[in-house]
Design an enzyme around this catalytic site. Structure first.
Site, short mmCIF file in Angstrom:
data_model
loop_
_atom_site.label_atom_id
_atom_site.label_comp_id
_atom_site.label_asym_id
_atom_site.label_seq_id
_atom_site.Cartn_x
_atom_site.Cartn_y
_atom_site.Cartn_z
N ASP A 207 0.83 -1.20 0.00
CA ASP A 207 0.00 0.00 0.00
C ASP A 207 0.87 1.25 0.00
OD1 ASP A 207 -2.76 1.24 0.53
OD2 ASP A 207 -1.56 2.06 2.16
N GLU A 249 13.45 -15.73 -1.40
CA GLU A 249 13.66 -16.91 -0.57
C GLU A 249 12.46 -17.86 -0.62
OE1 GLU A 249 14.60 -15.97 3.48
OE2 GLU A 249 15.87 -14.28 2.92
#
Length: 532
Positions: A207, A249
């Site tokens: 956001d 990851e």
């Protein structure tokens, strides 16, 4: 304009995905208390699977006092009790994945709630004050704010504390801005990312992604000064490069809410070591005009081409007047100034255009976002003044109706209490008297409904990879007509002209947003998909 097709990898689902935005509070009420919840979403997963979407983007579902619809987060590691529990969220993520639907969560890094433990500790005089922008005021007695910045919701961006100091909030006073120059803020957010990736989410929507970093001098705002004191500062890119390392990851993806007029600076956020995608507000903001839509499409693709990122397309979200209402107005552009009480709209015209716009957006290269209820053709609702909850309304002094009109709870069953949203309590926002007309169960039985159109379009898009990310080539067409080819012989034609448009008689019609005329031509405000 032809764009090169990027190299594919097994984890590039997001490049062509259809992503459905869930505003939990208004989606479906599982326990009948008038507020949407995770139980309601879990019960509607078969509906979402039948719609054919690839992922769900959840607006914030975290613990929050709801001063800004959940964008005031008190605890990122807890689900708001009104919605359910963390265990339910984990079940929802897993159950959706079993149906082939991934989950994207919303992160609000610019600020936290005034109920967040950090802010409470800061108010108590703790070292946490350094995690926020707390400054002495100007004037003889510190009675003036530290600078002249204004809130995105209107009014000053500073509020005075009891000790005489002021704190920065680019949004509501209940949302104090974080100090991203402090390493603890960066560390905490990277840990939050890991927390949700470890629970199986596939991506994160960021956001207000361009607002985090602030000029440490906190100078007054000067129009045109570069760099801006709090928008699109260079420090942001180091933050997002670090975040990208975390996402990589787990094979996760990012989509940023980035509002920037400069295309080159916009593209910097989409470099291979930063965000994967960003929202495209140019297309959403575009009026129903063939020339301006084509310009928006061309500019969007050109912005993304240098960094090899896919474009995104969206017609509406939880902050914007609904498509049917917007396209039914003479001024169909995206302008918060049109959000006034009683703004008239021709809903029949808006619905016809919204159907055509759905096929247009789903035929463009890249990913598509569908805000809940758009597939039902919902219009903007008029909320009685005494029921409005959006802080934008109150910060405007009551002149702006705010965003509640596009957040009204969904209608699921025409004959059920509260149109099937819940069974016991009235919904948190009132549904219009005619809301049952748009109910999902009624539309399921109607082959000409908006829901049927979305289901058919998404099904075709999934079955024909040529409508995903990849090249787009404009075809010769009459004034007011958009016509372009995609891979595998697929063609999209959208008629925005006053007269019917001729279609290629040698092509097979796959789908149209409305019936063709007696001569097989495409009427005004209608779109068609063809196979050559």
């Amino acid at each position: 304009m032809a764009q090169p097709t990027p190299a594919r990898t097994p984890n590039d689902w997001w490049r062509s995905a259809v992503i459905y935005q869930v505003y939990v509070r208004s989606f479906a009420d599982g326990d009948g208390d008038g507020t949407g919840d995770l139980a309601g979403v879990r019960a509607r997963l078969p509906y979402l699977a039948e719609l054919g979407v690839d992922a769900l983007w959840f607006s914030p579902w975290y613990q929050s006092p709801m001063k800004d619809g959940g964008y005031d987060v008190a605890d990122y590691r807890a689900i708001d009790p009104a919605f359910g529990t963390l265990a339910e969220a984990e079940k929802l993520i897993a159950e959706a994945r079993e149906l082939g639907i991934r989950t994207i969560v919303d992160i609000v890094p610019n600020h936290v709630s005034d109920q967040h433990p950090w802010w409470r500790a800061a108010l108590a005089g703790g070292a946490e004050r350094e995690l926020f922008h707390i400054r002495p005021g100007r004037g003889d007695h510190g009675e003036l704010p530290p600078n002249d910045w204004t809130s995105e919701f209107g009014g000053p961006a500073w509020t005075r504390l009891p000790d005489g100091h002021w704190y920065l909030h680019l949004f509501a006073p209940e949302q104090p801005d974080l100090n991203w120059a402090h390493p603890a803020v960066r560390q905490e957010h990277e840990e939050i990312l890991r927390f949700w990736f470890e629970r199986g989410v596939a991506g994160v929507r960021i956001d207000s992604a361009a607002l985090l970093a602030k000029d440490p001098r906190l100078p007054d705002f000067v129009e045109g000064r570069d760099p801006h004191p709090y928008v699109d500062r260079d420090e942001l890119h180091d933050i997002y490069r670090s975040w990208r390392g975390v996402a990589d990851e787990y094979g996760g993806v990012f989509v940023g809410e980035v509002w920037l007029p400069d295309s080159e600076r916009f593209a910097r956020y989409l470099r291979p070591d930063e965000l994967h995608t960003a929202f495209n507000f140019s297309f959403l903001a575009c009026p129903w005009d063939a020339r301006r839509l084509r310009t928006s499409i061309d500019e969007t693709l050109a912005e993304h081409a240098p960094v090899g990122a896919p474009a995104t397309w969206v017609l509406c979200n939880h902050d914007v007047t609904r498509t049917v209402t917007r396209y039914g107005r003479e001024d169909t552009g995206f302008d918060f100034a049109t959000k006034v009480f009683g703004t008239p709209s021709d809903l029949a015209l808006g619905t016809r255009r919204a159907r055509a716009a759905a096929l247009l957006s789903l035929a463009l290269p890249g990913a598509v976002y569908v805000y809940q209820g758009e597939e039902l053709g919902l219009p903007e609702a008029d909320i009685p003044r005494d029921r409005i909850q959006d802080p934008m309304h109150f910060r405007s002094g009551g002149t702006d109706p705010g965003r509640d009109g596009c957040r009204v709870p969904l209608p699921w069953a025409a004959q059920a209490p509260y149109a099937g949203f819940g069974s016991r309590e009235e919904p948190w926002l009132p549904q219009p008297a005619h809301w049952a007309e748009y109910a999902a169960d009624a539309q399921t039985e109607d082959p000409g409904s908006m829901l049927a159109l979305y289901r058919a379009a998404i099904r075709i898009r999934r079955a024909t990879p040529g409508f995903g990310d990849g090249p787009l080539t404009w075809l010769p067409s009459a004034d007011g007509v958009l016509s372009f080819a995609r891979d595998d012989g697929l063609v999209c034609v959208v008629n925005l002209a006053d007269t019917p448009a001729e279609l290629d008689g040698t092509s097979r019609l796959l789908l149209s947003s409305g019936p063709l005329d007696a001569r097989g031509r495409l009427p005004r405000d209608t779109a068609a998909w063809l196979l050559r």
